[in-house]
Design a protein around this motif. Structure first.
Motif, PDB file in Angstrom:
ATOM      1  N   HIS A 167      57.275 -80.088  99.384  1.00  0.00           N
ATOM      2  CA  HIS A 167      57.518 -81.397  99.996  1.00  0.00           C
ATOM      3  C   HIS A 167      59.030 -81.611 100.074  1.00  0.00           C
ATOM      4  O   HIS A 167      59.711 -81.519  99.059  1.00  0.00           O
ATOM      5  CB  HIS A 167      56.859 -82.490  99.147  1.00  0.00           C
ATOM      6  CG  HIS A 167      55.534 -82.030  98.612  1.00  0.00           C
ATOM      7  ND1 HIS A 167      54.407 -81.968  99.380  1.00  0.00           N
ATOM      8  CD2 HIS A 167      55.180 -81.536  97.396  1.00  0.00           C
ATOM      9  CE1 HIS A 167      53.408 -81.476  98.668  1.00  0.00           C
ATOM     10  NE2 HIS A 167      53.853 -81.205  97.456  1.00  0.00           N
ATOM     11  N   GLY A 168      59.514 -81.889 101.278  1.00  0.00           N
ATOM     12  CA  GLY A 168      60.949 -82.125 101.425  1.00  0.00           C
ATOM     13  C   GLY A 168      61.401 -81.759 102.822  1.00  0.00           C
ATOM     14  O   GLY A 168      60.582 -81.539 103.716  1.00  0.00           O
ATOM     15  N   SER A 169      62.717 -81.669 103.006  1.00  0.00           N
ATOM     16  CA  SER A 169      63.259 -81.511 104.360  1.00  0.00           C
ATOM     17  C   SER A 169      63.718 -80.085 104.660  1.00  0.00           C
ATOM     18  O   SER A 169      64.408 -79.857 105.644  1.00  0.00           O
ATOM     19  CB  SER A 169      64.421 -82.492 104.545  1.00  0.00           C
ATOM     20  OG  SER A 169      65.396 -82.281 103.542  1.00  0.00           O
ATOM     21  N   LEU A 170      63.360 -79.125 103.798  1.00  0.00           N
ATOM     22  CA  LEU A 170      63.793 -77.742 104.049  1.00  0.00           C
ATOM     23  C   LEU A 170      62.635 -76.855 104.501  1.00  0.00           C
ATOM     24  O   LEU A 170      61.474 -77.162 104.229  1.00  0.00           O
ATOM     25  CB  LEU A 170      64.414 -77.144 102.777  1.00  0.00           C
ATOM     26  CG  LEU A 170      65.858 -77.573 102.639  1.00  0.00           C
ATOM     27  CD1 LEU A 170      66.006 -78.530 101.498  1.00  0.00           C
ATOM     28  CD2 LEU A 170      66.751 -76.379 102.487  1.00  0.00           C
ATOM     29  N   ASN A 171      63.007 -75.759 105.113  1.00  0.00           N
ATOM     30  CA  ASN A 171      62.011 -74.787 105.554  1.00  0.00           C
ATOM     31  C   ASN A 171      61.705 -73.836 104.389  1.00  0.00           C
ATOM     32  O   ASN A 171      62.003 -72.636 104.426  1.00  0.00           O
ATOM     33  CB  ASN A 171      62.576 -74.020 106.746  1.00  0.00           C
ATOM     34  CG  ASN A 171      61.485 -73.659 107.699  1.00  0.00           C
ATOM     35  OD1 ASN A 171      60.308 -73.597 107.309  1.00  0.00           O
ATOM     36  ND2 ASN A 171      61.849 -73.411 108.943  1.00  0.00           N
ATOM     37  N   THR A 172      61.116 -74.393 103.355  1.00  0.00           N
ATOM     38  CA  THR A 172      60.966 -73.705 102.072  1.00  0.00           C
ATOM     39  C   THR A 172      60.198 -72.385 102.170  1.00  0.00           C
ATOM     40  O   THR A 172      60.660 -71.343 101.702  1.00  0.00           O
ATOM     41  CB  THR A 172      60.233 -74.659 101.098  1.00  0.00           C
ATOM     42  OG1 THR A 172      60.912 -75.907 101.109  1.00  0.00           O
ATOM     43  CG2 THR A 172      60.205 -74.123  99.701  1.00  0.00           C
ATOM     44  N   VAL A 173      59.019 -72.452 102.783  1.00  0.00           N
ATOM     45  CA  VAL A 173      58.154 -71.264 102.778  1.00  0.00           C
ATOM     46  C   VAL A 173      58.765 -70.131 103.607  1.00  0.00           C
ATOM     47  O   VAL A 173      58.618 -68.956 103.264  1.00  0.00           O
ATOM     48  CB  VAL A 173      56.716 -71.640 103.224  1.00  0.00           C
ATOM     49  CG1 VAL A 173      55.837 -70.412 103.350  1.00  0.00           C
ATOM     50  CG2 VAL A 173      56.102 -72.610 102.213  1.00  0.00           C
TER      51      VAL A 173
END
Ligand SMILES: Cc1cc2nc3c(=O)[nH]c(=O)nc-3n(C[C@H](O)[C@H](O)[C@H](O)COP(=O)(O)OP(=O)(O)OC[C@H]3O[C@@H](n4cnc5c(N)ncnc54)[C@H](O)[C@@H]3O)c2cc1C
Length: 414
Positions: A64-70
């Motif tokens: 959850h958040g504003s980055l392209n984590t995966v």
């Protein structure tokens, strides 16, 4: 002192970024500076000392958040490549906690820290402890990193300082305050992977009770997320892994959040009603506080009766009407608590919010200041309980370290 790359923060993402940077550019001087007297202190505390270091199932839904984590996680070595192949840490899928959690085979988080420190030493990466960074000044393509009476000059910096959660491990949000002052956009901060507060009045009689059930976070009549598992009632909060996974919602919904608990999720309303009606027949002459004995622990059974029926507990079970039993089933299938706050930072395992995704490139380099990279919890992404936060720390560190070292190869301010 001078270094080509200084990593600020000797935690999970600091370790992985250092290894990745040095392996990408072996001739670079890489230094980790750490505020505490030792690196890796928080890792030791993770997973109740067992370190739930990753999970076999990593999906967008877990972050959850504003980055392209995966995307970043998928671009970097997975737990097997990093721990088994690179660090020699034998891993197992844990039998405890969330299914799919990966742990060191030794069942001890110190195995992970020892393996990292061994690798860091072998690669010639320096660790400087008791070095709390208080300011960073950019001059002529170099950075002067100051801590009280000491300083280090570097060409590139990786910020791996974590967030606010569990400040006793060195993470008090100090670095986020520094970057806010530098003009960075910081998403609203709130404790995550933590209990949720509800009024102590609404929990009266439930302190210490644990149940297995299904819990939903609801706001304005909309179900935001539902989790199943063990739910624990405390004096002024509700906890358990399934509650931890709802806590990040407080960032957006605040006190508009309610928790609905289905204490018997495996049965539908009518099945529970019929079940209780059968009990009524069997225990007709007993007092009504015995109606739910055998289904729930005593304190929960009494709580449900007291908060649903306008009766004295000595009334006979046979006197209960179908309407009263239906009311009781409604409560069992939808025990409701209004959220009154989030946990303290001491009781949180992670930070929701941080350096916003708009402030960094795909390489996790600052869009505001060339040569500054970010990784781990300092960034605006938070994972679920179950190895997701450490996985993000390792992966974002590996990615930032690699990209930072590559840019060094290309020239001073490449
Ligand atoms: C009790 C507990 C249990 C947890 N269990 C798990 C688990 O089992 N699985 C999981 O996935 N996640 C778990 N987490 C979350 C996970 O530990 C963190 O998300 C992860 O460690 C974040 O890594 P990081 O590198 O961003 O920051 P951290 O690991 O927090 O490291 C940051 C480091 O930076 C240092 N630092 C901060 N400011 C400065 C400064 N100004 N100058 C120099 N150094 C500084 C700090 O001292 C610290 O050592 C747990 C957290 C806690 C508190």
């Amino acid at each position: 002192m001078y270094a080509d790359i200084v990593i600020i923060g000797g935690g999970a993402s600091g370790y992985s970024s250092a290894i990745s940077a040095k392996k990408t550019n072996p001739s670079a001087d890489v230094v980790i500076v750490e505020k505490l007297s030792r690196t890796g202190k928080k890792i030791i505390a993770t997973g109740n000392g067992k370190c739930n270091l990753s999970n076999i199932s990593i999906t967008e839904k877990n972050y959850h958040g504003s980055l392209n984590t995966v995307k970043i996680i998928n671009n970097t070595p997975d737990w097997y490549e990093l721990f088994e192949r690179e660090l020699g840490v034998m891993c197992v899928q844990g039998s405890e906690g969330r299914s799919g959690g990966i742990y060191p085979h030794s069942n001890s988080s110190s195995t992970v820290v020892n393996a990292f420190r061994l690798k860091i030493g072998n690669l010639g990466i320096k660790e400087v402890c008791d070095f709390e960074v208080k300011s960073i000044d950019g001059i002529d393509g170099y950075y002067i990193i100051k801590s009280y009476d000491k300083q280090i000059i570097s060409r590139k910096i990786i910020i791996a300082t974590g967030g606010y959660a569990s400040p006793s491990f060195g993470t008090d949000g100090g670095m986020l305050r520094i970057f806010r002052e530098r003009g960075y956009k910081i998403s609203k901060i709130c404790p995550a992977v933590s209990p949720l507060k509800v009024s102590s009045e609404s929990l009266k009689g439930l302190k210490g009770v644990r149940v297995k059930g299904e819990i939903s976070a609801i706001s304005d009549g909309k179900t935001l997320r539902t989790e199943r598992g063990e739910i624990q009632f405390n004096e002024n909060n509700i906890s358990g892994v399934c509650v931890f996974n709802l806590a990040y919602l407080f960032q957006k919904y605040g006190e508009k959040l309610s928790l609905y608990i289905d204490l018997l999720p495996e049965m539908d309303f009518e099945s529970v009603f019929e079940y209780i009606k059968n009990i009524k027949k069997d225990r007709a002459e007993c007092s009504i506080d015995e109606l739910l004995t055998g289904i729930f622990v005593r304190n929960m059974a009494v709580y449900l009766m007291k908060n649903t029926l306008r009766r004295t507990m000595t009334d006979k079970i046979k006197s209960l009407t179908d309407g009263e039993i239906r009311g009781l089933v409604r409560r069992i299938k939808g025990l409701n608590f209004d959220v009154s706050g989030c946990a303290s930072w001491q009781n949180a395992q992670a930070t929701c919010g941080g350096i916003h995704g708009d402030c960094v490139t795909e390489n996790l380099e600052s869009r505001l200041e060339t040569g500054i990279y970010f990784c781990g919890e300092v960034l605006d992404t938070v994972g679920d309980c179950g190895g997701y936060n450490l996985q993000w720390a390792w992966s974002s560190g590996l990615w930032a370290g690699k990209k930072c070292a590559e840019s060094l190869k290309g020239g001073r301010n490449d």
